[in-house]
Design an enzyme around this catalytic site. Sequence first.
Site, PDB file in Angstrom:
ATOM      1  CG  HIS A  17      13.040  17.485 -31.874  1.00 51.81           C
ATOM      2  ND1 HIS A  17      12.064  18.042 -32.683  1.00 51.81           N
ATOM      3  CD2 HIS A  17      14.204  17.684 -32.531  1.00 51.81           C
ATOM      4  CE1 HIS A  17      12.623  18.534 -33.759  1.00 51.81           C
ATOM      5  NE2 HIS A  17      13.922  18.331 -33.685  1.00 51.81           N
ATOM      6  CG  HIS A  66      25.836  25.180 -31.290  1.00 52.16           C
ATOM      7  ND1 HIS A  66      25.952  25.361 -32.649  1.00 52.16           N
ATOM      8  CD2 HIS A  66      24.559  24.761 -31.072  1.00 52.16           C
ATOM      9  CE1 HIS A  66      24.789  25.086 -33.228  1.00 52.16           C
ATOM     10  NE2 HIS A  66      23.929  24.716 -32.287  1.00 52.16           N
ATOM     11  CG  ASP A 107      17.968  17.423 -31.361  1.00 50.03           C
ATOM     12  OD1 ASP A 107      18.694  17.355 -32.360  1.00 50.03           O
ATOM     13  OD2 ASP A 107      17.219  18.391 -31.126  1.00 50.03           O
ATOM     14  CE  LYS A 110      15.152  16.776 -38.909  1.00 54.44           C
ATOM     15  NZ  LYS A 110      16.384  16.901 -38.120  1.00 54.44           N
TER      16      LYS A 110
END
Length: 442
Positions: free
Chosen positions: A236, A310, A306, A150
């Site tokens: 995305h 948080h 995705d 990635k």
Amino acid sequence: MTKQLYDLILKDGICVLPSGIEQLDIAIKDGLIVDIGSFSSSQATRTVDCKNLHVLPGVIDSQVHFREPGMEYKEDLESGTRSAILGGVTTVFEMPNTKPPTISEEALNDKLQRAKGRAWCDHAFFIGGTLNHDIDWGSLEFLDGCCGIKIFMGSSTGNLLVSEDEALDEIFRNSRRRIAIHAEDEHILRERAHIAQEGRHPRFHPEWRNVDSALNATKRIINIARRYKHPLHVLHITTADEIEFLAQHKDIATVEVTPQHLTLTDEAYERIGTLAQMNPPIRSQQHQDGLWEGIRIGIVDVIGSDHAPHALDEKNKEYPASPSGMPGVQTMVPLMLNHVNNQKLSLQRFVDLLCSGPARIYGISRKGRIAVGYDADFTIVDLQAEKTISNSQSASKCGWTPFDGMKVKGWPQATIIRGNIVMQNDEVQGSPLGEKVSFIGA
């Protein structure tokens, strides 16, 4: 096939098969699908009545961030994979931007060890692209439990950033498997960073990280991929412009979009503030329409969540100090089933995007379809169930969702992994049994 005692029969389900949608039974033994047809309940140790329910191949979420090691207060492998199975997801690919980042065999093995006995679903991990010239990409990408490399072309959460063409060239030149790309142009982001600082409201997020930052990076990485005749997967995608461009490059590039970008538009910045902040950004209705057109005409190959949680106290900081990212692995299936009910896509296209698509482009072994010889992974859904997504349902450590209060039609009723029922009626069953994913040719 010869009559035998099966471990499990899924009875009378409306099954989405490669050949079409049929109401029938599925027989499972030793973790595999062994027969499809009509069987009596007495032929199995256990039978699940699936009447009026749709039986789908196990959903694969090929982009999640579970934050372990280093940021376990946001999420960890146990809580993240528990969220996954509660959302009907049977397999996840986890991203490398942890602390430390996953850029070595030791770091990969550490994650695999952490997942043992704690991961609720099957899993693989990405190796992160870096500027380290001593890394043997060709060896790392074929390690057991690795789903590929990635690359972050634009800065996001974590410290993995490869923004220069020379470094990108090196990775593409020395690897063979399909590379996953976060395509935002770091040079444009730096030039426009003042927009976020001066605006101090999340509505400026898509103005800072504008269409050109995404389109320019996507064009650059396609050129590099062509130079080395190397397949890539652009993650995305958020703009109608990129969809139009990528339509010309389907011989080398596969395409992902997220449920967030298909469901939210830029009005969300006024409604939920920084909870709508992610990279690349939520954009206007025009761009969302472009993504749906990309799904309609076949340019989009995969939908991934995705999932990037948080803590709320972090998200509540004044923009742009607030971090980008939102949870999504638990809500992906309900959101996309709701779009099925809204006739934005067919159930077969849902399966193509969330099950067979990830299996096809990453070369996953024995997953992604309902077929004899494949893993007995299933996402069983009730297309008629009407529910409201809420923060209280969240199994993620972050405890919130940008879709709090949204009513949806369509809900996962059971999650089955290799013949084991791990979720039923919104309740986790048994203990964590996730295993590392195998890949064809790896």
